[in-house]
Design an enzyme around this catalytic site. Structure first.
Site, mmCIF file in Angstrom:
data_model
loop_
_atom_site.group_PDB
_atom_site.id
_atom_site.type_symbol
_atom_site.label_atom_id
_atom_site.label_comp_id
_atom_site.label_asym_id
_atom_site.label_seq_id
_atom_site.Cartn_x
_atom_site.Cartn_y
_atom_site.Cartn_z
ATOM 1 C CG ASP A 123 2.533 -3.676 0.687
ATOM 2 O OD1 ASP A 123 1.701 -4.577 1.197
ATOM 3 O OD2 ASP A 123 3.554 -3.717 1.086
ATOM 4 C CE LYS A 157 2.973 -4.608 4.596
ATOM 5 N NZ LYS A 157 3.470 -5.770 4.329
ATOM 6 C CG ASN A 191 3.499 -0.486 4.503
ATOM 7 O OD1 ASN A 191 4.632 -0.622 5.076
ATOM 8 N ND2 ASN A 191 3.203 -1.162 3.371
ATOM 9 C CG ASP A 203 4.842 0.693 0.321
ATOM 10 O OD1 ASP A 203 5.100 0.746 -0.858
ATOM 11 O OD2 ASP A 203 4.649 -0.488 1.005
ATOM 12 C CB THR A 211 2.390 -8.303 1.352
ATOM 13 O OG1 THR A 211 3.233 -7.742 1.942
ATOM 14 C CG2 THR A 211 1.934 -7.415 0.249
#
Length: 352
Positions: free
Chosen positions: A199, A201, A204, A217, A237
């Site tokens: 995840d 991105k 995060n 995260d 996401t």
């Protein structure tokens, strides 16, 4: 594909086109491999920007760079010694508080997970948190402790005072290379330990006032969401998922989580450069999953702007390859000229 559909392997028949047109289709999440799929802890939200922000997001310049090493873990504070200062964010499964240790004055982020959970879910959460507590790297947000207070799970995390990089625009290539280098160093560490983030991105990726960038995260919240609803996900996401993770017919149904992290990383770095989501400002927003997934799976990968340096354009291309086997791993990307030619010393004398 319908929820629960097993990813296709070579030699299996594909799903009929008629089935793909059913209006009740939802996006299934890939089966998690417990040997490598270990999510990481929830970050604090982005700090409010004090700079004028254009519609594409605020532009930030290079801060002072300082390298630090994670100190060896000491005895974590007891929950009764933590004073809640203020709420700093909420996730899909809980609330994050800024807390202060009364004895030392040190600040932490405390994630409080909502509700009571079945024993199997609780055991899964505790197992994964225990793995997170062993992660000791200067480019990964530290998980200090876990408390089970009357059935309520609370997680004590490192506090990053600069918040997340979501919505930021980075116009300086040396600073962008420094951010990329730190994230890659964290990914290389995790991948060596057989941990796939899954995840990556902008929200995060956290930064502190000294310019240190760390990976974090919404891990435990995602565990709960998947346990309660295996098809639960969010457009935000999905936007950073690799093509072969969204469409399991690609790459013969095989999914390499390490290569998937590199796609998400490359997309995030390009977003910092552009000041917008690389597939378009509005694509995938407001629940338009179809256009988002089609763009990721079938359109050409996004490219760095022509005004960027040749090294940066090459770097992004090495990350955003449709064929996962052609994406360079984190350890090789750390040796790319875009990283090595923009040494941290170039940014050490410049403040945002």
């Amino acid at each position: 594909m319908r929820p629960g559909t097993v990813p296709l392997r070579p030699g299996q028949h594909g799903v009929s086109s008629r089935a793909r047109r059913r209006p009740d289709l939802t996006l299934p999440l890939p089966q998690r491999d417990p040997a490598i799929a270990v999510p990481l802890p929830l970050p604090p939200p982005s700090a409010p920007s004090t700079m004028g922000a254009p519609s594409a997001g605020p532009s930030i310049g290079p801060p002072t760079f300082t390298t630090t090493s994670s100190s060896s873990s000491s005895q974590p504070p007891s929950l009764s010694d933590l004073e809640r200062v203020r709420r700093i964010g909420s996730g899909s499964g809980g609330t994050v508080w800024l807390v202060r240790h009364r004895n030392t004055g040190r600040h932490y982020a405390l994630k409080v997970i909502y509700g009571n959970h079945e024993d199997a879910v609780r055991r899964q959460i505790l197992r994964e948190i225990e793995i997170l507590r062993t992660a000791d790297n200067p480019f990964v947000v530290r998980c200090h402790a876990m408390y089970d207070d009357g059935g309520e799970i609370q997680i004590l995390l490192e506090f990053m005072d600069g918040g997340s990089l979501e919505g930021r625009r980075i116009t300086s290539e040396p600073f962008l290379a420094d951010v990329a280098r730190q994230v890659l160093a964290g990914l290389a560490y995790l991948h060596r330990r057989k941990i796939v983030h899954r995840d990556i991105k902008p929200s995060n990726l956290l930064i502190d006032s000294g310019g240190r960038v760390k990976i974090a995260d919404f891990g435990v919240s995602r565990i709960l969401a998947q346990t309660m609803d295996p098809c639960n996900s969010s457009v935000g996401t999905i936007a950073y998922m690799s093509p072969e993770r969204i469409n399991t017919d690609l790459n013969h149904g095989l999914y390499d989580g390490y290569a998937g992290d590199i796609w998400s990383f490359g997309l995030s770095i390009l977003e910092f450069c552009l000041g917008r989501f690389p597939f378009g400002d509005n694509i995938g927003r407001q629940g338009d999953w179809a256009s988002l997934m089609c763009a990721i799976c079938y359109a050409d990968p996004p490219e760095a702007p022509s005004t960027a340096s040749r090294e940066f354009r090459s770097f992004i291309s090495c990350c955003l390859q449709k064929d996962p086997a052609r994406r360079l791993p984190a350890v090789q990307l750390l040796q790319h000229p875009f990283i090595t030619n923009n040494h941290p010393s170039l940014t050490s004398s410049t403040h945002p």
